[in-house]
Design a protein around this motif. Structure first.
Motif, PDB file in Angstrom:
ATOM      1  N   LEU A 169       0.990  -1.472   0.045  1.00  0.00           N
ATOM      2  CA  LEU A 169       0.369  -0.058  -0.235  1.00  0.00           C
ATOM      3  C   LEU A 169       0.787   0.975   0.043  1.00  0.00           C
ATOM      4  N   SER A 170       2.163   1.416  -0.355  1.00  0.00           N
ATOM      5  CA  SER A 170       2.902   2.361  -0.074  1.00  0.00           C
ATOM      6  C   SER A 170       4.033   2.442  -0.897  1.00  0.00           C
ATOM      7  N   THR A 171       4.300   3.476  -1.690  1.00  0.00           N
ATOM      8  CA  THR A 171       5.594   3.542  -2.580  1.00  0.00           C
ATOM      9  C   THR A 171       6.930   3.669  -2.583  1.00  0.00           C
ATOM     10  N   PRO A 172       7.750   2.784  -3.334  1.00  0.00           N
ATOM     11  CA  PRO A 172       9.367   2.461  -2.283  1.00  0.00           C
ATOM     12  C   PRO A 172       9.802   3.906  -2.138  1.00  0.00           C
ATOM     13  N   GLN A 173      10.506   3.517  -1.366  1.00  0.00           N
ATOM     14  CA  GLN A 173      11.331   5.207  -1.350  1.00  0.00           C
ATOM     15  C   GLN A 173      12.755   5.189  -1.801  1.00  0.00           C
ATOM     16  N   SER A 174      13.697   4.215  -2.115  1.00  0.00           N
ATOM     17  CA  SER A 174      14.587   3.994  -2.287  1.00  0.00           C
ATOM     18  C   SER A 174      15.176   3.181  -3.307  1.00  0.00           C
ATOM     19  N   PHE A 175      15.944   2.912  -4.546  1.00  0.00           N
ATOM     20  CA  PHE A 175      16.080   2.726  -5.468  1.00  0.00           C
ATOM     21  C   PHE A 175      17.320   2.163  -5.672  1.00  0.00           C
ATOM     22  N   ASN A 183      20.495   2.194  -8.662  1.00  0.00           N
ATOM     23  CA  ASN A 183      21.355   2.804  -9.344  1.00  0.00           C
ATOM     24  C   ASN A 183      20.735   2.796 -10.744  1.00  0.00           C
ATOM     25  N   ASP A 184      19.811   2.188 -11.273  1.00  0.00           N
ATOM     26  CA  ASP A 184      19.068   1.802 -11.937  1.00  0.00           C
ATOM     27  C   ASP A 184      17.733   2.089 -12.157  1.00  0.00           C
ATOM     28  N   LYS A 185      17.696   2.389 -11.433  1.00  0.00           N
ATOM     29  CA  LYS A 185      15.787   2.699 -10.479  1.00  0.00           C
ATOM     30  C   LYS A 185      14.919   1.852 -10.453  1.00  0.00           C
ATOM     31  N   THR A 186      15.539   0.737  -9.817  1.00  0.00           N
ATOM     32  CA  THR A 186      14.513  -0.617  -9.811  1.00  0.00           C
ATOM     33  C   THR A 186      14.656  -0.775  -8.593  1.00  0.00           C
ATOM     34  N   THR A 187      13.915  -1.149  -7.987  1.00  0.00           N
ATOM     35  CA  THR A 187      14.172  -2.299  -6.984  1.00  0.00           C
ATOM     36  C   THR A 187      14.379  -3.288  -6.618  1.00  0.00           C
ATOM     37  N   GLY A 188      14.848  -3.838  -8.251  1.00  0.00           N
ATOM     38  CA  GLY A 188      15.914  -5.554  -8.237  1.00  0.00           C
ATOM     39  C   GLY A 188      16.431  -6.158  -6.822  1.00  0.00           C
ATOM     40  N   GLY A 189      17.268  -5.020  -5.949  1.00  0.00           N
ATOM     41  CA  GLY A 189      18.168  -5.755  -4.879  1.00  0.00           C
ATOM     42  C   GLY A 189      17.593  -5.541  -4.077  1.00  0.00           C
ATOM     43  N   SER A 190      16.129  -5.207  -3.235  1.00  0.00           N
ATOM     44  CA  SER A 190      15.969  -5.430  -2.744  1.00  0.00           C
ATOM     45  C   SER A 190      15.045  -6.488  -2.069  1.00  0.00           C
ATOM     46  N   LEU A 195      10.266 -11.426  14.128  1.00  0.00           N
ATOM     47  CA  LEU A 195      12.025 -10.598  13.506  1.00  0.00           C
ATOM     48  C   LEU A 195      11.247 -10.250  11.748  1.00  0.00           C
ATOM     49  N   ARG A 196      12.042  -9.525  11.351  1.00  0.00           N
ATOM     50  CA  ARG A 196      12.092  -8.598  10.248  1.00  0.00           C
ATOM     51  C   ARG A 196      13.238  -8.272   9.403  1.00  0.00           C
ATOM     52  N   PHE A 197      13.859  -8.505   8.081  1.00  0.00           N
ATOM     53  CA  PHE A 197      15.035  -7.867   7.725  1.00  0.00           C
ATOM     54  C   PHE A 197      14.482  -7.937   6.619  1.00  0.00           C
ATOM     55  N   PHE A 198      15.224  -6.431   6.529  1.00  0.00           N
ATOM     56  CA  PHE A 198      14.885  -5.549   5.325  1.00  0.00           C
ATOM     57  C   PHE A 198      16.093  -5.000   4.771  1.00  0.00           C
ATOM     58  N   ARG A 199      16.557  -4.898   3.638  1.00  0.00           N
ATOM     59  CA  ARG A 199      16.942  -4.612   2.552  1.00  0.00           C
ATOM     60  C   ARG A 199      16.601  -3.991   1.288  1.00  0.00           C
ATOM     61  N   ASP A 200      17.061  -2.663   1.036  1.00  0.00           N
ATOM     62  CA  ASP A 200      16.547  -2.607  -0.275  1.00  0.00           C
ATOM     63  C   ASP A 200      17.456  -2.059  -1.039  1.00  0.00           C
ATOM     64  N   GLY A 201      17.365  -1.902  -2.060  1.00  0.00           N
ATOM     65  CA  GLY A 201      17.847  -2.176  -3.287  1.00  0.00           C
ATOM     66  C   GLY A 201      19.384  -1.077  -3.586  1.00  0.00           C
ATOM     67  N   ASP A 202      19.378  -0.244  -2.994  1.00  0.00           N
ATOM     68  CA  ASP A 202      21.046   0.622  -3.044  1.00  0.00           C
ATOM     69  C   ASP A 202      21.533  -0.159  -2.609  1.00  0.00           C
ATOM     70  N   PRO A 203      23.033   0.357  -3.235  1.00  0.00           N
ATOM     71  CA  PRO A 203      24.248   0.020  -3.360  1.00  0.00           C
ATOM     72  C   PRO A 203      24.993  -0.050  -1.632  1.00  0.00           C
ATOM     73  N   SER A 204      24.639   1.542  -1.349  1.00  0.00           N
ATOM     74  CA  SER A 204      24.891   2.017  -0.553  1.00  0.00           C
ATOM     75  C   SER A 204      25.561   0.786   1.167  1.00  0.00           C
ATOM     76  N   PRO A 205      26.924   0.392   1.439  1.00  0.00           N
ATOM     77  CA  PRO A 205      26.506   0.082   2.878  1.00  0.00           C
ATOM     78  C   PRO A 205      25.109  -0.009   4.167  1.00  0.00           C
ATOM     79  N   THR A 206      25.156   1.293   4.023  1.00  0.00           N
ATOM     80  CA  THR A 206      24.060   2.322   4.853  1.00  0.00           C
ATOM     81  C   THR A 206      22.968   2.755   4.583  1.00  0.00           C
ATOM     82  N   SER A 207      21.765   2.942   5.005  1.00  0.00           N
ATOM     83  CA  SER A 207      20.887   3.416   4.489  1.00  0.00           C
ATOM     84  C   SER A 207      19.355   3.322   6.221  1.00  0.00           C
ATOM     85  N   THR A 208      18.664   4.413   5.902  1.00  0.00           N
ATOM     86  CA  THR A 208      17.601   4.289   6.696  1.00  0.00           C
ATOM     87  C   THR A 208      16.633   2.989   6.380  1.00  0.00           C
ATOM     88  N   GLN A 209      17.362   2.494   5.440  1.00  0.00           N
ATOM     89  CA  GLN A 209      16.119   1.095   4.287  1.00  0.00           C
ATOM     90  C   GLN A 209      16.599   0.140   4.331  1.00  0.00           C
TER      91      GLN A 209
END
Length: 86
Positions: free
Chosen positions: A13-19, A21-28, A52-66
């Motif tokens: 029910l929400s829109t992804p906030q981080s992507f 580098n190619d503007k996709t959510t493929g690595g999430s 327990l929930r483990f979430f990683r967004d598609g951003d290649p940065s090692p640290t992120s709020t996502q």
């Protein structure tokens, strides 16, 4: 237990906030493990739940709020009044 990749890892029910580098959510990815239970003895009972929930967004940065891990454990005792049949 649930494991999701790509856009399925996000809240439906929400829109992804981080992507990525190619503007996709493929690595999430998201992994969710949940347990629940109930125990009763006479007029006493205990209801339990945990996840327990483990979430990683598609951003290649090692640290992120996502990129986060979260979880909780809940134990709810209960007492029911004794009823007498008439």
């Amino acid at each position: 237990m649930r494991h999701a990749r790509g856009v399925a890892a996000y809240d439906p029910l929400s829109t992804p906030q981080s992507f990525a580098n190619d503007k996709t959510t493929g690595g999430s990815t998201e992994t969710l493990i949940a347990l629940g239970g109930n125990w009763e003895k006479g007029m006493f009972g205990v209801l339990t739940g945990a996840y327990l929930r483990f979430f990683r967004d598609g951003d290649p940065s090692p640290t992120s709020t996502q990129k986060f891990d979260e979880g909780t454990v809940v134990v709810r005792p209960q007492v029911t009044s004794a009823s007498t049949g008439a």
